[in-house]
Design an enzyme around this catalytic site. Sequence first.
Site, PDB file in Angstrom:
ATOM      1  N   LYS A  40     -38.376 -20.446 -12.428  1.00 31.03           N
ATOM      2  CA  LYS A  40     -38.361 -19.548 -11.341  1.00 31.03           C
ATOM      3  C   LYS A  40     -38.976 -19.238 -10.408  1.00 31.03           C
ATOM      4  O   LYS A  40     -38.772 -20.186  -9.956  1.00 31.03           O
ATOM      5  CB  LYS A  40     -39.575 -18.256 -12.925  1.00 31.03           C
ATOM      6  CG  LYS A  40     -40.916 -18.853 -12.513  1.00 31.03           C
ATOM      7  CD  LYS A  40     -42.034 -17.455 -12.814  1.00 31.03           C
ATOM      8  CE  LYS A  40     -43.077 -18.218 -12.652  1.00 31.03           C
ATOM      9  NZ  LYS A  40     -44.441 -17.280 -13.561  1.00 31.03           N
ATOM     10  N   ARG A 133     -50.996  -7.618 -19.036  1.00 31.74           N
ATOM     11  CA  ARG A 133     -49.561  -7.566 -18.694  1.00 31.74           C
ATOM     12  C   ARG A 133     -48.849  -7.168 -19.583  1.00 31.74           C
ATOM     13  O   ARG A 133     -49.171  -6.218 -21.070  1.00 31.74           O
ATOM     14  CB  ARG A 133     -49.362  -8.700 -17.815  1.00 31.74           C
ATOM     15  CG  ARG A 133     -48.817  -8.697 -16.477  1.00 31.74           C
ATOM     16  CD  ARG A 133     -48.658  -9.792 -15.767  1.00 31.74           C
ATOM     17  NE  ARG A 133     -47.882 -11.127 -16.441  1.00 31.74           N
ATOM     18  CZ  ARG A 133     -47.934 -12.739 -15.287  1.00 31.74           C
ATOM     19  NH1 ARG A 133     -48.360 -12.347 -14.243  1.00 31.74           N
ATOM     20  NH2 ARG A 133     -47.376 -13.191 -16.334  1.00 31.74           N
ATOM     21  N   HIS A 165     -49.984 -15.543 -22.623  1.00 26.84           N
ATOM     22  CA  HIS A 165     -50.264 -15.848 -21.183  1.00 26.84           C
ATOM     23  C   HIS A 165     -51.839 -15.540 -21.014  1.00 26.84           C
ATOM     24  O   HIS A 165     -52.277 -14.296 -21.223  1.00 26.84           O
ATOM     25  CB  HIS A 165     -48.847 -14.883 -20.767  1.00 26.84           C
ATOM     26  CG  HIS A 165     -49.178 -15.825 -19.138  1.00 26.84           C
ATOM     27  ND1 HIS A 165     -49.291 -16.900 -18.791  1.00 26.84           N
ATOM     28  CD2 HIS A 165     -49.328 -15.507 -17.558  1.00 26.84           C
ATOM     29  CE1 HIS A 165     -49.213 -17.753 -17.974  1.00 26.84           C
ATOM     30  NE2 HIS A 165     -49.573 -17.012 -17.322  1.00 26.84           N
ATOM     31  N   ARG A 221     -45.784 -24.309 -21.282  1.00 27.74           N
ATOM     32  CA  ARG A 221     -44.929 -23.848 -20.154  1.00 27.74           C
ATOM     33  C   ARG A 221     -45.635 -24.444 -18.938  1.00 27.74           C
ATOM     34  O   ARG A 221     -46.196 -23.384 -18.337  1.00 27.74           O
ATOM     35  CB  ARG A 221     -45.015 -22.421 -20.145  1.00 27.74           C
ATOM     36  CG  ARG A 221     -44.793 -21.779 -21.918  1.00 27.74           C
ATOM     37  CD  ARG A 221     -44.568 -20.445 -21.466  1.00 27.74           C
ATOM     38  NE  ARG A 221     -45.779 -19.910 -21.121  1.00 27.74           N
ATOM     39  CZ  ARG A 221     -46.562 -18.926 -22.016  1.00 27.74           C
ATOM     40  NH1 ARG A 221     -46.737 -18.878 -23.373  1.00 27.74           N
ATOM     41  NH2 ARG A 221     -47.637 -18.608 -21.398  1.00 27.74           N
ATOM     42  N   TYR A 265     -49.060 -13.035  21.003  1.00 24.11           N
ATOM     43  CA  TYR A 265     -49.499 -11.386  20.685  1.00 24.11           C
ATOM     44  C   TYR A 265     -50.870 -11.572  21.051  1.00 24.11           C
ATOM     45  O   TYR A 265     -51.700 -11.770  19.734  1.00 24.11           O
ATOM     46  CB  TYR A 265     -48.690 -11.200  19.808  1.00 24.11           C
ATOM     47  CG  TYR A 265     -47.242 -10.968  19.826  1.00 24.11           C
ATOM     48  CD1 TYR A 265     -46.182 -10.835  20.781  1.00 24.11           C
ATOM     49  CD2 TYR A 265     -45.875 -11.503  18.457  1.00 24.11           C
ATOM     50  CE1 TYR A 265     -44.677 -10.678  21.040  1.00 24.11           C
ATOM     51  CE2 TYR A 265     -45.003 -11.593  18.541  1.00 24.11           C
ATOM     52  CZ  TYR A 265     -44.143 -10.852  19.788  1.00 24.11           C
ATOM     53  OH  TYR A 265     -42.980 -10.939  20.607  1.00 24.11           O
ATOM     54  N   CYS A 312     -45.439 -15.586  15.040  1.00 26.48           N
ATOM     55  CA  CYS A 312     -44.947 -14.591  15.738  1.00 26.48           C
ATOM     56  C   CYS A 312     -43.381 -14.617  14.218  1.00 26.48           C
ATOM     57  O   CYS A 312     -43.418 -15.360  13.340  1.00 26.48           O
ATOM     58  CB  CYS A 312     -44.023 -14.510  16.820  1.00 26.48           C
ATOM     59  SG  CYS A 312     -45.403 -15.302  17.851  1.00 26.48           S
ATOM     60  N   ASP A 314     -40.506 -15.623  14.278  1.00 31.92           N
ATOM     61  CA  ASP A 314     -39.652 -17.055  14.914  1.00 31.92           C
ATOM     62  C   ASP A 314     -39.962 -17.854  15.037  1.00 31.92           C
ATOM     63  O   ASP A 314     -39.307 -19.696  15.825  1.00 31.92           O
ATOM     64  CB  ASP A 314     -38.076 -16.661  15.540  1.00 31.92           C
ATOM     65  CG  ASP A 314     -37.841 -15.116  15.567  1.00 31.92           C
ATOM     66  OD1 ASP A 314     -37.298 -15.126  14.351  1.00 31.92           O
ATOM     67  OD2 ASP A 314     -38.057 -14.692  16.681  1.00 31.92           O
TER      68      ASP A 314
HETATM   69  C1  PLP Z   1     -45.756 -18.670 -14.108  1.00 30.67           C
HETATM   70  C2  PLP Z   1     -45.701 -18.549 -15.488  1.00 30.67           C
HETATM   71  C3  PLP Z   1     -46.058 -20.162 -15.935  1.00 30.67           C
HETATM   72  C4  PLP Z   1     -46.089 -21.320 -15.485  1.00 30.67           C
HETATM   73  O1  PLP Z   1     -47.553 -21.078 -15.020  1.00 30.67           O
HETATM   74  P1  PLP Z   1     -47.947 -22.210 -14.237  1.00 30.67           P
HETATM   75  O2  PLP Z   1     -49.552 -22.015 -13.804  1.00 30.67           O
HETATM   76  O3  PLP Z   1     -46.920 -22.897 -12.564  1.00 30.67           O
HETATM   77  O4  PLP Z   1     -47.930 -23.519 -14.405  1.00 30.67           O
HETATM   78  C5  PLP Z   1     -46.269 -20.044 -17.628  1.00 30.67           C
HETATM   79  N1  PLP Z   1     -46.023 -19.440 -18.675  1.00 30.67           N
HETATM   80  C6  PLP Z   1     -45.725 -17.408 -17.978  1.00 30.67           C
HETATM   81  C7  PLP Z   1     -45.687 -16.444 -18.526  1.00 30.67           C
HETATM   82  C8  PLP Z   1     -45.714 -17.520 -16.763  1.00 30.67           C
HETATM   83  O5  PLP Z   1     -44.816 -16.142 -15.828  1.00 30.67           O
END
Ligand code: PLP
Length: 375
Positions: A40, A133, A165, A221, A265, A312, A314
């Site tokens: 992602k 979430r 998650h 994952r 700055y 800054c 750039d």
């Molecule tokens: C981004 C994400 C992951 C990956 O997590 P890492 O900590 O980068 O391994 C796994 N599952 C879900 C639902 C995520 O949003």
Amino acid sequence: MTPTRPARAELVVDLAAIRHNVRRLREIVGPDVAMMTVVKADGYGHGMAEVARAAREAGADWLGVATLDEALALRAAGDRGRLLCWLAIPGEDYAAAVAGDIDVAAYSVAQLEEVADAGHARVHLKVDTGLMRGGAARSDWPDFFAAASDLVRQGRLTVAGLWSHLVAADVPEHPANDSQEAEFREAIALASSAGLRPEVRHLANSAAAVLRPSVHFDLVRCGIAAYGLDPAPGVTSDLDLRPAMTARAAFVLTKAVRAGAGVSYGHTWIAEHDTTLGLVPVGYGEGIPRAAGNLASVWASGARRPIRGRVCMDQFLVDLDGELPPPGTDVVLFGPGDGGEPTAQDWADALDTITYEIVTRLGGRLTRRHVDPEA
Ligand SMILES: *Cc1c(COP(=O)(O)O)cnc(C)c1O
């Protein structure tokens, strides 16, 4: 031959490192757990399509993304393997997901119905086990599973997965790990009594893949670790991961300044003694955090060079401590760290954030170049 213009500033991504990391994760979790590489947010800033190809070459069974647009882009880039996206919006084009053989997630009964109306999709049921979430709340699990079961019986969808998650996989002693694992096991039992037989049950991100084998279930994952960044800094022992991204630029100007000179700055840094400065042509327009002013360092002419004054839009300045390397001299903002350069972890530590944010936010006018030392 046309003369090539030097890159103003670029991200160099090592695809051999990505493959190495995916293989390392495979060794760590063993042969019986399916491996998803999460790509992602443009592959955490590394380039989604290229990372996806490298991950598949190294044996990734699955790819994971947040949005359906990301999944469709992977299909357009030629990926044909198992692919899950998990963050739909109301009115999402699920028909496109079905046509693309893209697995989708469902968080609620309403979403299950919306998906089923679009065609026969492969759905991963998301249960909230404590992150608060996405995912069905604990009290809604019976209705959620019953609705999914009805739709399966009517032949209107396939339950491809059951998942959740973690809150704090990078903090092994955090009590949420135990409670979430227990709740997920309850969800598995409840789904089973509702007659559901998900193909894959999954809970672990990179940190849990590395630190908590009891939550590997059928699939892990892995995002951050695939990019070679430590998913739990200070907790993991040497994982032998290789950071894949190097951010580099070249000085456009170097010059001497007198003691008492204020830099950039607001003059938030004043030279205590005579010194020299190098001007680096990237700034917050490229995603360099403005907060890095007076905090982070880069590597140039064989030493770490601290950023002086504000970053800054750039450009920013670094202290060259009396040296005057010629304009065009290489500047490494961060990289694997092998040559003395700072790492993304060093930037994250300096800025009190995580490497995820450092690598993902870079972009703007930076160009990206993929290299493959093994090709
Ligand atoms: C981004 C994400 C992951 C990956 O997590 P890492 O900590 O980068 O391994 C796994 N599952 C879900 C639902 C995520 O949003």
